[in-house]
Design an enzyme around this catalytic site. Structure first.
Site, PDB file in Angstrom:
ATOM      1  N   TYR A   1     -30.928 -10.912  15.155  1.00 39.12           N
ATOM      2  CA  TYR A   1     -30.670 -11.020  13.713  1.00 39.12           C
ATOM      3  C   TYR A   1     -31.137  -9.750  13.013  1.00 39.12           C
ATOM      4  CZ  TYR A   1     -28.738 -15.384  12.006  1.00 39.12           C
ATOM      5  OH  TYR A   1     -27.886 -16.382  11.651  1.00 39.12           O
TER       6      TYR A   1
ATOM      7  N   GLU B   1     -30.521  -8.905   9.211  1.00 41.69           N
ATOM      8  CA  GLU B   1     -30.117  -8.836   7.803  1.00 41.69           C
ATOM      9  C   GLU B   1     -30.664  -7.581   7.130  1.00 41.69           C
ATOM     10  OE1 GLU B   1     -31.119 -11.802   9.071  1.00 41.69           O
ATOM     11  OE2 GLU B   1     -30.204 -13.463   7.934  1.00 41.69           O
TER      12      GLU B   1
ATOM     13  N   ASP C   1      -6.370   0.116   1.663  1.00 41.65           N
ATOM     14  CA  ASP C   1      -6.601  -0.768   2.801  1.00 41.65           C
ATOM     15  C   ASP C   1      -5.733  -0.227   3.938  1.00 41.65           C
ATOM     16  OD1 ASP C   1      -6.532  -2.687   4.759  1.00 41.65           O
ATOM     17  OD2 ASP C   1      -6.269  -4.378   3.401  1.00 41.65           O
TER      18      ASP C   1
ATOM     19  N   THR D   1      -9.720  -2.684   9.075  1.00 42.72           N
ATOM     20  CA  THR D   1     -10.187  -3.431  10.237  1.00 42.72           C
ATOM     21  C   THR D   1     -10.339  -2.420  11.364  1.00 42.72           C
ATOM     22  OG1 THR D   1      -7.889  -3.911  10.749  1.00 42.72           O
ATOM     23  CG2 THR D   1      -9.151  -5.686   9.727  1.00 42.72           C
TER      24      THR D   1
ATOM     25  N   LYS E   1      -6.942  -2.977  15.062  1.00 38.59           N
ATOM     26  CA  LYS E   1      -5.476  -2.830  15.106  1.00 38.59           C
ATOM     27  C   LYS E   1      -5.153  -1.491  15.783  1.00 38.59           C
ATOM     28  CE  LYS E   1      -4.683  -5.971  11.256  1.00 38.59           C
ATOM     29  NZ  LYS E   1      -5.818  -6.126  10.325  1.00 38.59           N
TER      30      LYS E   1
ATOM     31  N   ARG F   1     -12.668  -6.732  17.103  1.00 38.68           N
ATOM     32  CA  ARG F   1     -12.463  -7.332  15.770  1.00 38.68           C
ATOM     33  C   ARG F   1     -13.637  -6.934  14.894  1.00 38.68           C
ATOM     34  NH1 ARG F   1      -8.429 -10.335  15.088  1.00 38.68           N
ATOM     35  NH2 ARG F   1      -7.258 -10.176  16.991  1.00 38.68           N
TER      36      ARG F   1
HETATM   37  N1  DSN Z   1      -3.433 -10.971  10.237  1.00 36.39           N
HETATM   38  C1  DSN Z   1      -3.323  -9.557   9.981  1.00 36.39           C
HETATM   39  C2  DSN Z   1      -1.994  -9.039  10.390  1.00 36.39           C
HETATM   40  O1  DSN Z   1      -1.441  -9.565  11.333  1.00 36.39           O
HETATM   41  O2  DSN Z   1      -1.488  -8.103   9.804  1.00 36.39           O
HETATM   42  C3  DSN Z   1      -3.668  -9.197   8.607  1.00 36.39           C
HETATM   43  O3  DSN Z   1      -4.825  -9.858   8.214  1.00 36.39           O
END
Ligand code: DSN
Length: 429
Positions: free
Chosen positions: A45, A47, A190, A216, A219, A225
């Site tokens: 942990y 924080e 974003d 994120t 991707k 993730r």
């Molecule tokens: N679920 C994501 C996507 O597939 O683009 C976006 O949050």
């Protein structure tokens, strides 16, 4: 006794290696990223932030988090990088909290135009706690900046989102900046879908034009993730408190202890993204998507293809997703701009090349894949969604059952399997 979960993981491994993973927001991470994710770092942990933790015993965790943040700063060329957000939606919530007061106006691309839930969609925090105004795309499926400007002048947003989730074109961040400056708005980019393309040098960076960036990490960036929030020099100049506001929004605003195993895995993926091999990867992702799009009769300037299925019938997204899944090709149903049927029974599919490219597939392979996709889509002709709304759910269930037995689709599945198995997946023998 070995857990049932491990058997299920083996089942999922088989699915991932025998099929073609074409959801554009997915990828295959490296073995090192997997090792960090499965490490003992999950036990701790922490924080707070490095040097400012609530609990003891965080000397090593501090080093890991600082390392991840330094790598992000180097890679994206920004002065501030926060690596604790659990995933993209909480990162976007934190960015909104840092920039806006509840009830302030925010603007983002509408969901049906390819925007994200967190950019002001109905039922999302972003329209529940903020006054959301959506801009959209024009007939050419590109962002309508004239509309965006008119709406901005009328509604005076505090925050304008520059980001997309189902949009196959490059973004012109200067246009967002110019409009934001006319109304005193902060621009948050974003870049979740395209962060790998930006650091890989194939897409322009928003850094010179925006105050804040969220992404994120799982991707095109090909990490675990997770998510990051970054502040640019422009952002720090306009509001020197921005870093502190974002930190407060993350904790105590939204989160508790950070996921340290995830932070470590992010650091590894950022190391990987700094290599020349990653630049080659990013460039191949875009080349592959361009070929795939062309073969399917459309265009792509990034990693994804948004395909309208209106030539195949009415509301064909579900049917196409099921048909392709039966054929071993995983895509997702998606609305198309000016969706003619409904977001629940959308008229398109969205697919991408990041995961295929990680497996080493190239342009010639995209031609083959496009031909399987076209063959599979022939099988949904005549399966139009019923006009009567109450009949739709049952119709879709029945369609799924019948497509699962379709001989032509099962034949494609065999061909896809023989092809896919020639391309390795990291972490799957
Ligand atoms: N679920 C994501 C996507 O597939 O683009 C976006 O949050």
């Amino acid at each position: 006794m070995s857990s049932k979960v491990f058997k299920l993981i083996e089942e999922e491994k088989k699915r991932q290696i025998e099929g073609l993973e074409m959801i554009p927001s997915e990828n295959y991470v490296s073995v090192d990223v997997l090792k960090a994710l499965g490490s003992i770092l999950t036990n701790k942990y922490s924080e707070g932030f490095p040097g400012r933790r609530y609990y003891g015993g965080n000397e090593v965790i501090d080093k890991i988090e600082n390392y991840a943040s330094d790598l992000a700063k180097k890679l994206f060329k920004v002065p501030v990088a926060l690596v604790q957000p659990y995933s993209g939606s909480p990162a976007n919530f934190a960015a909104t909290m840092a920039v806006c007061e509840p009830g302030d106006v925010i603007m983002g691309l509408s969901l049906s135009s390819g925007g994200h839930l967190t950019h002001g969609a109905h039922l999302s925090f972003s329209s529940i706690f903020y006054k959301a105004v959506n801009y959209s795309v024009g007939a050419d499926w590109k962002i309508d900046f004239d509309e965006l400007e008119k709406l901005a002048i009328k509604h005076k947003p505090k925050l304008i989102w520059a980001g997309t989730t189902a949009y196959p074109f490059k973004l012109d961040y200067k246009k967002f900046r110019d409009i934001a400056d006319k109304v005193g708005a902060t621009v948050v980019a974003d870049i979740a879908h395209i962060s790998g393309l930006i650091v890989g040098g194939v897409h322009d960076s928003p850094v010179p034009y925006v105050e804040v960036i969220t992404t994120t990490t799982h991707k095109t960036l090909r990490g675990p993730r997770g998510a990051m929030i970054m502040v640019t020099d422009l952002g720090m100049k306009k509001d020197p408190e921005l870093k502190a506001k974002l930190e407060r929004a993350i904790i105590p605003g939204l989160q508790g202890g950070p996921h340290n195993h995830q932070t470590a895995a992010i650091a590894i993926s950022l190391e990987e993204a700094l290599t020349p091999a990653f630049k080659k990867y990013a460039s191949q992702v875009v080349k592959n998507a361009a070929v795939l799009a062309k073969e399917l009769g459309t265009v792509s300037e990034n990693h994804l293809v948004l395909l309208s299925l209106t030539d195949y019938g009415k509301g064909m997204g579900y049917q196409a997703q099921y048909a392709l899944e039966t054929a071993g090709i995983t895509v997702n149903k998606n609305t198309i701009p000016n969706e003619p049927i409904s977001p629940f029974y959308p008229s398109g599919i969205r697919m991408g090349t990041p995961a295929l490219t990680t497996r080493g597939m190239k342009e010639k392979d995209m031609i083959k894949i496009a031909s399987w996709i076209k063959r599979a889509l022939e099988e949904i002709k005549g399966l139009d969604i019923p006009e009567q709304k109450e009949e739709r759910a049952q119709y879709i269930k029945d369609t799924k059952v019948s497509l699962a037995k379709n001989k032509n689709l099962l034949k494609i599945k065999e061909e896809v399997k023989n092809f896919a198995l020639k391309f390795p997946v990291p972490g799957i023998d």
